[in-house]
Design a protein around this motif. Sequence first.
Motif, PDB file in Angstrom:
ATOM      1  N   ASN A   1       6.561 -22.210 -18.309  1.00  0.00           N
ATOM      2  CA  ASN A   1       6.029 -21.308 -17.287  1.00  0.00           C
ATOM      3  C   ASN A   1       6.726 -19.956 -17.315  1.00  0.00           C
ATOM      4  N   ALA A   2       8.039 -19.970 -17.566  1.00  0.00           N
ATOM      5  CA  ALA A   2       8.765 -18.701 -17.685  1.00  0.00           C
ATOM      6  C   ALA A   2       8.233 -17.893 -18.862  1.00  0.00           C
TER       7      ALA A   2
ATOM      8  N   ALA B   1       6.787 -13.008 -11.930  1.00  0.00           N
ATOM      9  CA  ALA B   1       7.847 -12.547 -12.828  1.00  0.00           C
ATOM     10  C   ALA B   1       8.992 -11.923 -12.044  1.00  0.00           C
TER      11      ALA B   1
ATOM     12  N   THR C   1      -1.043 -20.880 -14.534  1.00  0.00           N
ATOM     13  CA  THR C   1       0.101 -19.964 -14.508  1.00  0.00           C
ATOM     14  C   THR C   1       0.715 -20.059 -13.116  1.00  0.00           C
TER      15      THR C   1
ATOM     16  N   ILE D   1       4.755 -16.362 -17.964  1.00  0.00           N
ATOM     17  CA  ILE D   1       4.898 -15.226 -17.053  1.00  0.00           C
ATOM     18  C   ILE D   1       5.440 -14.018 -17.796  1.00  0.00           C
ATOM     19  N   ALA D   2       6.402 -14.247 -18.689  1.00  0.00           N
ATOM     20  CA  ALA D   2       6.975 -13.143 -19.462  1.00  0.00           C
ATOM     21  C   ALA D   2       5.932 -12.506 -20.375  1.00  0.00           C
TER      22      ALA D   2
ATOM     23  N   ALA E   1      10.988 -14.706 -10.463  1.00  0.00           N
ATOM     24  CA  ALA E   1      11.828 -15.408 -11.440  1.00  0.00           C
ATOM     25  C   ALA E   1      13.044 -14.575 -11.811  1.00  0.00           C
TER      26      ALA E   1
ATOM     27  N   SER F   1       4.598 -20.394 -10.675  1.00  0.00           N
ATOM     28  CA  SER F   1       5.967 -19.893 -10.622  1.00  0.00           C
ATOM     29  C   SER F   1       6.927 -20.882 -11.267  1.00  0.00           C
ATOM     30  N   VAL F   2       8.036 -20.355 -11.743  1.00  0.00           N
ATOM     31  CA  VAL F   2       9.076 -21.196 -12.327  1.00  0.00           C
ATOM     32  C   VAL F   2       9.606 -22.174 -11.287  1.00  0.00           C
TER      33      VAL F   2
ATOM     34  N   ALA G   1       9.686 -26.084 -16.856  1.00  0.00           N
ATOM     35  CA  ALA G   1       9.609 -24.721 -16.327  1.00  0.00           C
ATOM     36  C   ALA G   1       9.814 -23.659 -17.395  1.00  0.00           C
ATOM     37  N   ALA G   2      10.412 -24.014 -18.528  1.00  0.00           N
ATOM     38  CA  ALA G   2      10.606 -23.033 -19.595  1.00  0.00           C
ATOM     39  C   ALA G   2       9.266 -22.500 -20.090  1.00  0.00           C
TER      40      ALA G   2
ATOM     41  N   ALA H   1      17.100 -15.381 -10.959  1.00  0.00           N
ATOM     42  CA  ALA H   1      18.118 -15.382 -12.009  1.00  0.00           C
ATOM     43  C   ALA H   1      19.156 -14.289 -11.795  1.00  0.00           C
TER      44      ALA H   1
END
Length: 295
Positions: free
Chosen positions: A161-162, A237, A88, A165-166, A240, A90-91, A158-159, A244
């Motif tokens: 990983n996002a 999170a 796990t 995290i979500a 990220a 970071s993005v 990276a999607a 954004a």
Amino acid sequence: MEIGFIGLGSMGSAMARNLVAAGHRVRAWNRSGGAIEGVAMLGAPAEAFDADAVMTMLSDDAAIRSVILDAGVLAAARPGLTNVVCSTISVAFARELAAAHERAGIGFVSAPVLGRPDVAAKGGLNVLVGGAPAAIDHVRPLLEAIGSRIWPLGDEAAAANAAKIAVNMMIAMAIEAMAEAVVLTEANGLPRAAFFELILGTLFGSRPYQSYSANIAAGSYAPGFKAELGLKDLRLAREAAGSAGRTLPMLDAAHARMAEAVAAGWGQLDWSAIAKFTLESGSRLGSAPAERLSA
């Protein structure tokens, strides 16, 4: 396949055993040494990259940066190799890793997993996968050996990983929601066991509610996924979301509560110890100053 494996913690060890059981030849490097039946131990991480594929399961961005990027192991990797990073992370770091692997001419797949060590031991992980289709196809036999289901999430590594995290963010919120619900219901004469029987039998019967309601009901927070790691994931999170340009108020509140639990000395307990903090402190969510709780 000939597999290099980096990182034999509780999750990595279970995954490596399943790769061996599936018939793969596994050679592993671990910072703290150790041994696993059927796995040949290596003296340096660079040796793991002389393989058809590498599976990396280190704790965080810093560990992967030190062991892989700073050590320069990608430059000496076997041609055609694909590195599967299951950590796990970071993005932003996932994007950096993808670019570094592309420059080195080797494949990269982000494959963070959903499941605790007991699930990993049974080969029951959900594997979230992002990366080039050809790279994913190359390592699909490995993903099938460690998981019960593979979830393709697009060509951008990276999607995945996002998404991981979500999901962890949502689990932390669920734990805190259960704790606050218990504060409310117990104050009005309803035992927590009866309340949990109600929610698990109606609207909230998923695995996170089942697992963590059991911890809360028993008042037992033996380490599974440690609170300090949960705090790390909530920080990722927040980073990220900030990158954004988004504000997520429930995330900020959950991060603050987890930081309070860690600051109370419970970082080595299971991350459901945020419920323990809520039940014992009686303080309102997010009551401590945000600057004191940053982590």
